[in-house]
Motif scaffolding. Structure first.
Motif, PDB file in Angstrom:
ATOM      1  N   ALA A 288       0.756  -1.268   0.026  1.00  0.00           N
ATOM      2  CA  ALA A 288       0.000   0.012   0.032  1.00  0.00           C
ATOM      3  C   ALA A 288       0.949   1.235  -0.155  1.00  0.00           C
ATOM      4  O   ALA A 288       0.419   2.192  -0.441  1.00  0.00           O
ATOM      5  N   LYS A 292      -1.257   2.678  -2.947  1.00  0.00           N
ATOM      6  CA  LYS A 292      -2.562   3.089  -2.670  1.00  0.00           C
ATOM      7  C   LYS A 292      -2.785   4.648  -3.201  1.00  0.00           C
ATOM      8  O   LYS A 292      -1.770   5.446  -2.967  1.00  0.00           O
ATOM      9  N   GLU A 316      -3.366  -5.021   0.298  1.00  0.00           N
ATOM     10  CA  GLU A 316      -2.737  -5.233   1.577  1.00  0.00           C
ATOM     11  C   GLU A 316      -1.767  -6.026   1.797  1.00  0.00           C
ATOM     12  O   GLU A 316      -1.487  -6.442   3.020  1.00  0.00           O
TER      13      GLU A 316
END
Length: 453
Positions: A288, A292, A316
């Motif tokens: 992430a 992300k 994740e």
């Protein structure tokens, strides 16, 4: 002057999504995970439980068959979770990281003044030993064995591979200290492979105590197995170790500073990444941190590593210990009208069936590919395609068929000791039978190791 080896069989897969040669702002790592799945041939025993406080270098796991080999935390903090799957299989150990890392003290030492036993003891206790991989079988090296040579590939020829000069910039002292330690582990040479097509990293090119060989050719020229086959092939009863350049630097830090400092640099690549840059991070960091808010909309495949040999992750997941890049490409799970019947120019192929081979061979075509295999698994036949991209003196189809039929004697005679999964990754790409080549080979290697040791 270094020797130059010409690699004629192979293919460069040029993809859209190369990382810009600059670093993104540093992000703090809040959690890390050590994943047993990264290590072939190891039976693990956890030595921590949830809530335990650890430092960088504190053992989280050890090797049941070689208890001196420890797998250690890369940060200080609290053990958050021991993740298990079906049949209580150990999947991950997650650690919540402190803001400032506190290190176990293993004592600084000059490797030139130590003997082999001292080097082994310091590396196994600190968590650095798993960086060494052993061939045959591509498993964590056995400290009780002495390899005939140690090989380091100083360049990466895989699709969207990071620039080794950026990964190793400023690590001259660490890399040399690591080389000095590795020299005590073998009676043979430390072989360092460099590219003849591009300017090598000065850190690697100026290293002392190594035998440098340059390789000129397409991928898999940068794969260490190809370099072993060119310089010092593995025969039955022989052992060779391999290690990545960035891990040599971590080993060097252990001796220079007396601590397990697992900082690394990774490239974030792929057509579906918005901001493609290099990142300073640490082994086991969460994916992430890199993806992300940094991916395009739609179904994407996140890969720890390159598109040929990397591991599929979700957002994740955590960075695998042996990888130096994160790749994001389209998932490719949508049906395709007419499939290969349409003469498209945006499909990669080594066959002349599709017109794109002209752009690939004579131009600088870059492809935006997804994970679609464009067909189902079918009869496994000899097509001659493997041999175009497989630069080993081995019959690849016959070897895989010997694995499928569990014929150990034929596997041995056909050269299974010389290859590991990444060596045959391109065979999987060009396979018209859609065979899972790498997983088949892994099954064969595990079988050979179980039966013959």
């Amino acid at each position: 002057m270094s020797d130059v080896k010409k690699i004629k069989r192979g293919v460069d897969i040029k993809l859209v999504g190369e990382a810009d040669k600059e670093f993104a702002p540093d992000k703090s790592v809040k959690t890390i995970a050590i994943k047993p799945v990264d290590f072939n041939g190891v039976r693990f025993k956890p030595v921590v439980k949830e809530g335990d406080e650890v430092k960088a270098g504190t053992p989280l796991l050890y090797h049941k068959d070689s208890e001196q080999v420890k797998f250690c935390s890369t940060v200080s903090g609290e053990v958050a979770q021991v993740v298990r799957g079906a049949k209580r299989r150990l999947l991950e150990i997650r650690v919540i990281a402190d803001e400032n890392i506190d290190y176990e003290d293993f004592g600084a030492a000059d490797p030139n003044t130590l003997d082999r036993e001292d080097i082994v003891e310091k590396m196994t206790a600190s968590g650095c030993w798993p960086f060494l991989k052993q061939r045959p079988y591509n498993v964590v090296a056995d400290p009780e064995k002495t390899p005939k040579a140690i090989f380091i590939s100083g360049f990466d020829s895989a699709p969207l591979a990071p620039d080794m000069s950026l990964l190793m910039e400023g690590l001259e002292k660490e890399f040399q200290a690591g080389i000095n330690a590795l020299k005590k582990l073998t009676d043979g040479k430390i072989h360092l492979g460099l590219s003849a097509r591009e300017t090598p990293s000065p850190v690697l090119a100026n290293a002392e105590g190594v035998t440098i060989t340059k390789y000129d050719g397409p991928h898999p020229a940068g794969v260490v197995g190809v370099q072993i086959a060119q310089v010092d092939p593995i025969n039955r009863g022989e052992t060779v170790w391999t290690v990545n350049p960035e891990h040599v630097a971590i080993i060097g830090r252990l001796f220079l500073e007396g601590k397990f400092d697992a900082r690394i640099r990774v490239a974030v690549t792929g057509s579906e990444v918005k901001d493609r840059k290099y990142h300073n991070t640490i082994i086991g960091a969460p994916v992430a941190n890199f993806v992300k808010g940094n991916m395009t909309e739609g179904k994407n495949r996140i890969i720890s590593g390159n598109v040929l040999t990397g591991t599929k992750l979700d957002d994740e997941g955590y960075l695998s210990i042996y990888e130096r890049q994160i790749t994001v490409i389209p998932e490719g799970d949508e049906p395709e009208l007419f499939g290969w019947l349409l003469p498209k120019t945006d499909k990669f192929s080594i066959s002349r069936t599709l017109p794109s081979w002209i752009q690939r061979k004579f131009g600088d075509k870059k492809y935006e590919l997804d994970t679609n295999t464009h067909g189902e698994r079918r009869a496994f036949v000899v097509s001659g395609e493997y041999e175009q991209v497989f630069p080993f003196d081995i019959y690849p189809v016959q070897l895989l068929k010997a694995v499928i039929t569990q014929d150990i004697e034929r596997m041995e005679n056909l050269g299974i000791y010389e290859v590991v999964e990444e060596d045959m990754a391109l065979c999987e790409v060009v396979c018209t039978s859609k065979m899972p080549v790498q997983s088949i080979l892994r099954e064969g290697l595990d079988m050979m190791r179980k039966e013959l040791g």
